[in-house]
Write a protein that holds these residues in place. Structure first.
Motif, PDB file in Angstrom:
ATOM      1  N   UNK A 169      25.976 -38.402  -5.764  1.00 29.23           N
ATOM      2  CA  UNK A 169      25.581 -37.408  -6.772  1.00 29.23           C
ATOM      3  C   UNK A 169      24.686 -38.059  -7.827  1.00 29.23           C
ATOM      4  N   UNK A 170      23.864 -37.228  -8.443  1.00 34.68           N
ATOM      5  CA  UNK A 170      22.978 -37.695  -9.507  1.00 34.68           C
ATOM      6  C   UNK A 170      23.722 -37.529 -10.823  1.00 34.68           C
ATOM      7  N   UNK A 171      23.959 -38.657 -11.497  1.00 31.82           N
ATOM      8  CA  UNK A 171      24.735 -38.595 -12.746  1.00 31.82           C
ATOM      9  C   UNK A 171      23.827 -38.455 -13.959  1.00 31.82           C
ATOM     10  N   UNK A 172      22.546 -38.752 -13.780  1.00 31.76           N
ATOM     11  CA  UNK A 172      21.591 -38.693 -14.891  1.00 31.76           C
ATOM     12  C   UNK A 172      20.408 -39.574 -14.553  1.00 31.76           C
ATOM     13  N   UNK A 173      19.674 -39.984 -15.582  1.00 32.61           N
ATOM     14  CA  UNK A 173      18.543 -40.885 -15.348  1.00 32.61           C
ATOM     15  C   UNK A 173      18.658 -42.081 -16.288  1.00 32.61           C
ATOM     16  N   UNK A 180      20.212 -42.109 -11.671  1.00 25.84           N
ATOM     17  CA  UNK A 180      21.435 -42.918 -11.592  1.00 25.84           C
ATOM     18  C   UNK A 180      22.336 -42.208 -10.590  1.00 25.84           C
ATOM     19  N   UNK A 181      22.549 -42.856  -9.435  1.00 30.14           N
ATOM     20  CA  UNK A 181      23.313 -42.227  -8.357  1.00 30.14           C
ATOM     21  C   UNK A 181      24.729 -42.800  -8.350  1.00 30.14           C
ATOM     22  N   UNK A 182      25.720 -41.905  -8.317  1.00 34.64           N
ATOM     23  CA  UNK A 182      27.106 -42.347  -8.238  1.00 34.64           C
ATOM     24  C   UNK A 182      27.786 -41.741  -7.021  1.00 34.64           C
ATOM     25  N   UNK A 183      29.025 -42.143  -6.761  1.00 31.90           N
ATOM     26  CA  UNK A 183      29.777 -41.605  -5.631  1.00 31.90           C
ATOM     27  C   UNK A 183      31.035 -40.912  -6.146  1.00 31.90           C
ATOM     28  N   UNK A 184      31.222 -39.660  -5.712  1.00 32.96           N
ATOM     29  CA  UNK A 184      32.427 -38.918  -6.108  1.00 32.96           C
ATOM     30  C   UNK A 184      33.264 -38.638  -4.878  1.00 32.96           C
ATOM     31  N   UNK A 185      34.558 -38.861  -4.987  1.00 34.69           N
ATOM     32  CA  UNK A 185      35.451 -38.484  -3.892  1.00 34.69           C
ATOM     33  C   UNK A 185      35.880 -37.035  -4.144  1.00 34.69           C
ATOM     34  N   UNK A 186      35.505 -36.151  -3.238  1.00 33.50           N
ATOM     35  CA  UNK A 186      35.762 -34.725  -3.458  1.00 33.50           C
ATOM     36  C   UNK A 186      36.810 -34.254  -2.449  1.00 33.50           C
TER      37      UNK A 186
END
Ligand SMILES: Cc1cc2nc3c(=O)[nH]c(=O)nc-3n(C[C@H](O)[C@H](O)[C@H](O)COP(=O)(O)OP(=O)(O)OC[C@H]3O[C@@H](n4cnc5c(N)ncnc54)[C@H](O)[C@@H]3O)c2cc1C
Length: 381
Positions: A169-173, A180-186
């Motif tokens: 997911x894109x968390x911002x810039x 800024x790409x992060x990983x979310x466990x959904x």
């Protein structure tokens, strides 16, 4: 210099080959060439769990199988790719949770992933972002103790049947305007999202689908950080090489059938294997397969010895997947029109092999990574 398996590895190879022929292939043959129902996938996971495949890269002291890369490669060469792809998601996502997941997340999900009680999937690619992950537009915005996720993913493994998805997911810039790409466990039970299977030409028992996140609320604690776990880089390099060995599996199946067919099929009063042009095809297939195997096991052996085999793993993936496309196509040629018939497995080997040049870095991306290692210059962007 030794280029053969030791006794233990040879025993694993024989056991896995026998298990594939006795259990896995008949199981898959009972299911049509379409996405397997969830119960069947869980049953398959249960079948390969004793081989350590669901937690091969999770260290032994943390409850995983902690296998060496060469032994894991043997399983990937012997088992059908439909099975290996399914098992690898639990293994890789389990390891990823250990890298940056909170202790609560690890306690909650890792044991169930290892046991094959739940199934994981990976959601990175999007309609407009494939090779370039920094181009993803799926946003996760922080609202109190949750993230709200909006966006669309494609080719997400297992998404229609998985219990949890690890989504990029894109968390911002950042200061320079880069994503800024992060990983979310959904978790499907906690957070609602829509999914549907997408039809592809090969590996049709495997699930690749579309996911739509529309105001999907995910607890903030499900953000998986970057813990810097040393084994993680090796795990990605191993995964690339394992895709090469999945391709070798298909190529070998197609080759074995071709050798048998060339001896048995007669034209012009002779077995077709007596014609030099048919022998040429068989020889080309054998050489491509041998080269692929050596490249794959060399990369895995280096990784087992702690070498960061970036170039070797990319060479293995690029070469073996392209070789399998060629071998499975030659196998169709050796079989004539029978090779194109859906009553024989040749056309399926070809369709399945064709799928493997894309994931975990396309052939072109692998070549660019090899080029970067050789020249020290990146031509990727
Ligand atoms: C079997 C399979 C399993 C998959 N599993 C998953 C999964 O679990 N989760 C997930 O998120 N995705 C998954 N994918 C998707 C996969 O990751 C993407 O297909 C892959 O990243 C390529 O992206 P793309 O298809 O959008 O192609 P693009 O990136 O659009 O590429 C199109 C073409 O352009 C070339 N190209 C792109 N950039 C460059 C460059 N810099 N230089 C030269 N050529 C370039 C590519 O090599 C390709 O030939 C899977 C795909 C397959 C086939």
């Amino acid at each position: 210099m030794r280029l053969e398996f030791d006794d233990e590895q040879a025993l694993l190879q024989a056991t896995a080959r026998d298990f594939a022929a006795r259990e896995l292939e008949p199981f898959l043959a009972r299911h049509p060439d379409e996405p397997l129902p969830r119960d069947s996938v869980l049953e398959l996971l249960g079948m390969v769990k004793p081989f350590g495949m669901l937690s091969a890269r999770v260290p032994g002291h943390l409850g995983g199988a902690g296998m060496d890369a060469v032994s894991l490669g043997i399983l990937y060469e012997e088992f059908p790719p439909d099975v290996s792809l399914t098992a690898s998601a639990n293994d890789i996502i389990g390891l990823r949770l250990l890298d940056g997941g909170s202790p609560e997340i690890v306690d909650r999900y890792l044991p169930r992933l290892i046991e094959g009680e739940i199934m994981a999937g990976s959601s990175i690619s999007e309609p407009d972002a494939g090779s370039d992950v920094t181009g993803i537009t799926t946003r996760a915005e922080r609202h109190g103790d949750s993230y709200i996720v909006d966006g669309r993913k494609v080719w997400s493994s297992h998404c229609t049947i998985a219990d949890v998805l690890l989504a990029a997911v894109r968390l911002g810039t950042d200061d320079r305007g880069r994503a800024v790409v992060g990983r979310l466990l959904i978790d499907r039970e906690q957070s609602g999202f829509e999914t549907r299977d997408l039809e592809l030409m090969g590996l049709r028992r495997h699930h690749l689908g579309e996911v739509v996140f529309d105001g999907c609320r995910v607890p903030a604690g499900n953000l998986i950080g970057e813990g810097g776990l040393a084994s993680l880089t090796a795990s990605w390099l191993t995964q690339r090489t394992l895709l090469g060995l999945m391709a070798v599996h298909l190529a070998r199946k197609a080759y074995d059938a071709s050798v048998a067919h060339a001896k048995q099929r007669r034209q012009f009063g002779k077995p077709i294997g007596a014609f030099q042009l048919v022998q040429s095809m068989i020889v080309e297939m054998a050489t491509l397969i041998d080269t692929s195997r050596y490249l794959c096991y060399r990369a895995l052996d280096l990784l087992d010895r702690g070498v960061e085999a970036r170039m070797e793993s990319s060479m293995a993936k690029y070469y073996a997947t392209e070789a399998a496309v060629k071998v499975t196509s030659l196998a169709i040629q050796v079989h004539g029109a029978y090779g194109l018939s859906t009553e024989y497995p040749l056309e399926q080997y070809f369709r399945d092999a064709r799928m493997l040049t894309m994931p975990d870095g396309t052939t072109e991306i692998q070549k660019l990574m090899i080029g970067r290692e050789i020249l020290g210059i990146s031509a990727i962007r």
